[in-house]
Enzyme design. Structure first.
Site, PDB file in Angstrom:
ATOM      1  N   HIS A 322       0.854  -1.021  -0.048  1.00 43.02           N
ATOM      2  CA  HIS A 322       0.069  -0.033  -0.018  1.00 43.02           C
ATOM      3  C   HIS A 322       0.852   1.049  -0.074  1.00 43.02           C
ATOM      4  CE1 HIS A 322      -3.052  -2.610   2.116  1.00 43.02           C
ATOM      5  NE2 HIS A 322      -3.177  -2.827   0.763  1.00 43.02           N
ATOM      6  N   GLU A 550       1.148  -4.170  11.552  1.00 47.04           N
ATOM      7  CA  GLU A 550       0.766  -2.869  11.314  1.00 47.04           C
ATOM      8  C   GLU A 550       1.325  -1.750  12.507  1.00 47.04           C
ATOM      9  OE1 GLU A 550      -1.872  -1.852   9.354  1.00 47.04           O
ATOM     10  OE2 GLU A 550      -2.786  -3.552   8.738  1.00 47.04           O
TER      11      GLU A 550
END
Length: 677
Positions: A322, A550
């Site tokens: 991403h 994350e």
């Protein structure tokens, strides 16, 4: 450092030289990541046009190639014509000077209003969504990155970004954009005053207002959503590392190799780095110049034989599938910097135990184009791992592929500013033409998947860790898979706990290993996580040590992990120093992200019982790996395999808590009480 394949003998992959100030920092990769080489350089130019405020201004009326806006006659200019930049339009919104209070008859009064000593310019900005003005345009528009030229000292630049996605939770905690004035400012810094995010009625995103005050006249000032890490910067860092490799003696025990994994859809390099101990290297014939192989899908990495005759297993680490999630790059850079340490026994033990394969940027096209989440076809590449693209995927004729790509998405320069959608300052994506053929297979994912499946088929895939950033949650945490056996689940949880003992910002309570999280669907687009690298590769390989990690863009967890002192000879040199849970909690920065990347590796070393500077013996609740295994096994039994699927409280595992959980088997388990310490 020994080098094979496309090592230091190859020509530079990056046309620009590093700034002179960078040369003294080549011995420390951490300094490389944070040094002046991080300044963004303009990679192409476009016509400068004037821009002024008007109620009737239509962004679509600007030239399609416009990405530079001259706002004032004296040269105040906004530009977004460089690698990873994103801006659709900039317009000056200054109000005309007000008349003085005594000027009641304007026809008879000729008062001259002097210019203010500290002028303020209000500048309205709009961002481009991913794949703007193509049939694959998406609604993702959180990332912005631009530069300011011609700003004067003591001027206040008040920016208003009018069309961001929903980010109220992120900005509610005083998250701020970052700036860097080149050359005077060596690192990125948050803007000095709080940013204000205002949701737009009707749920169409929000506006973001913030101020930049130049401290030096005439310098270029870069502004970004968060600290960037561009494709160009990554190439420059790897070029510097290769020069460092070339200067190393042949007796060096660190093996470092840079090779091409595959070319991206638009022809950019997807780099594959190998770092390990040089002992046991099985030298194999390599192409004369492996950097010219566009479709070397699943290229075999170097192999190393252990003293017992077995092949050293692999630890795979990737980032930036991403494009806008730049904290992922900082984590990977931290891991890489740690692996290249010569004088740290933990780094040496890691290199002897694993062959580390690192892919720094999985989606280089999205990074260069300033996308937030997608590739050039509007795809979330982390939902493409479960697609069957066939054995010849990505092997199209280059000329046909280039023509096909040009028809669909256009060039970097041909990205017209996007008109604001009426009522919400957002964007309305064009309707995809049903006559368009489906996009070609994403070569980045095809190559990565082929490489990992090959390693797994030989039982050589030890770890897979894919790095990301999160806008709505705090701290750093992991997503794992719902594993079939209690022993596997216990070791999965134990790994996360060991990471937290080496990083105060890693939050075991936020980790999620639930089966529900393996098939959850995205809120935007509805794609399933079954197509993610984490889930798809687990189902294809059965490898238990597969994680998505994350990191919050800004915020540490509400309760910091306790980092005990390291043990072992010379462990006083171990970093970070011991940190108590009641320590001050700053917002996260690049150094924090790099420390997270390092902790992910040290946790794996602890899991193997091979950490010479382990902190586990000084942990207040565990003291030994056997005690940690007992704790993690108790947690997984109590939760029925759904460990960390919901919030966890920090209370020690005790005899009373164990009996309490066992005595209430007939009642639904309360997952708010899982005894995480």
């Amino acid at each position: 450092m020994p080098v094979s394949g496309g090592g230091a003998t190859s020509t530079s992959h990056h046309k620009d030289k590093l700034p002179p100030a960078h040369s003294s920092l080549l011995l420390d990769l951490t300094s490389i990541c944070l040094s002046e080489s991080s300044s963004v350089r303009v990679t192409h130019t476009s016509a400068v046009s004037s821009s002024s405020s008007s109620e009737n201004d239509n962004l679509a009326s600007s030239p399609a190639s416009q990405c530079v806006w001259r706002l004032t006659p004296d040269g105040l200019t906004i530009r977004a014509d460089f690698d990873s930049a994103n801006l659709a339009h900039a317009a000056l919104e200054d109000a005309p000077p007000a008349a003085p209070p005594n000027a009641t008859n304007t026809q008879q009064t000729t008062t001259t209003i002097p210019p203010p000593s500290n002028p303020t310019h209000v500048i309205k900005l709009t961002t481009k969504p991913d794949c703007a003005n193509t049939p694959y345009q998406t609604t993702h528009r959180s990332w912005f990155h631009f530069a300011i030229d011609g700003a004067k000292k003591n001027t206040t630049l008040h920016f208003v970004v009018t069309n961001l996605n929903k980010q109220a939770r992120l900005f509610a905690g005083d998250f701020r954009p970052v700036t860097r004035s080149v050359p005077s400012q060596k690192t990125w810094e948050r803007v000095k005053t709080p940013a204000q995010y205002t949701p737009i009625e009707g749920g169409g995103g929000g506006t973001l207002a913030f101020k930049v005050r130049p401290e030096v006249s005439g310098e270029r000032i870069y502004v970004a959503f968060c600290v960037p890490w561009s494709y160009e910067e990554n190439c420059a860092m790897l070029d510097a590392l290769e020069r460092r490799v070339a200067a190393e003696p042949a007796t060096s025990k660190i093996f470092f190799r840079r090779q091409l994994l595959v070319k991206s859809t638009e022809g950019r390099r997807v780099e594959l780095l190998t770092v390990t101990d040089a002992s046991g290297y099985e030298k194999q014939p390599t192409p004369a110049d492996d950097h010219d192989h566009d479709h070397d899908h699943g290229a075999s990495p170097p192999r190393f034989t252990q003293s017992d005759g077995t092949t050293r297993p692999y630890f795979f680490l990737s980032a930036r599938v991403h494009p806008g999630e730049t904290p992922a790059s900082h984590m990977l850079n931290g891991a890489l910097a740690f692996l290249l340490r010569r004088d740290d026994p933990r780094a040496l033990a890691l290199r002897r135990r694993y062959v580390f394969l690192l892919v720094p940027i999985l989606n280089p096209d999205g990074v260069v184009r300033g996308h937030y989440r997608n590739d050039v076809y509007g795809r979330n590449l982390n939902r493409c791992y479960n697609q069957d693209y066939g054995d010849d995927a990505g092997a199209d004729d280059d000329e046909d592929k280039d023509e096909q790509l040009q028809q669909r998405v256009g060039s970097k320069e041909n990205t017209a500013p996007v008109p604001a959608a009426e009522g919400n300052s957002g964007v309305s994506p064009p309707s995809p033409s049903s006559s368009l053929p489906p996009p070609p297979p994403p070569p980045e994912i095809v190559a990565t998947r082929a490489l990992l499946l090959k390693l797994a088929s030989e039982n050589l895939l030890g770890f897979y860790v894919d790095l990301h950033a999160h806008a709505n949650k705090r701290g750093c945490f992991a997503y794992g898979n719902a594993l079939p056996t209690a022993e596997e689940r216990a070791r999965q949880l134990a790994y996360c706990k060991l990471v937290s003992l080496n990083c105060a910002h890693f939050d075991v309570a936020a980790c999620n290993f639930a089966e529900k999280n393996m098939c959850a669907k995205d809120k935007v687009g509805g794609a399933s996580k079954e197509g993610s690298g984490r889930v798809s590769l687990y189902r294809d390989t059965g490898c238990a040590r597969i994680f998505t990690v994350e990191a919050s863009y800004a915020y540490p967890p509400r309760s910091l992990s306790d980092v005990p002192a390291a043990t072992g000879e010379g462990s006083a040199r171990a970093s970070p120093p011991p940190r108590r849970t009641d320590a001050a909690v700053p917002q996260l920065g690049v150094a924090d992200f790099m420390a997270m990347g390092k902790a992910l590796l040290i946790g794996a070393l602890d899991l193997a019982g091979a950490n010479p500077w382990s902190r586990l013996p000084n942990s207040p609740h565990h003291r030994s790996f056997a005690a940690l295994e007992k704790w993690s096994s108790a947690i997984t039994r109590a939760t029925g395999g759904a460990a960390s699927a919901t919030k966890v409280v920090n209370v020690p595992l005790s005899r009373s808590s164990s009996s309490s959980s066992s005595s209430s088997k007939s009642a639904p388990f309360d997952r708010t009480k899982m005894f995480i310490v």
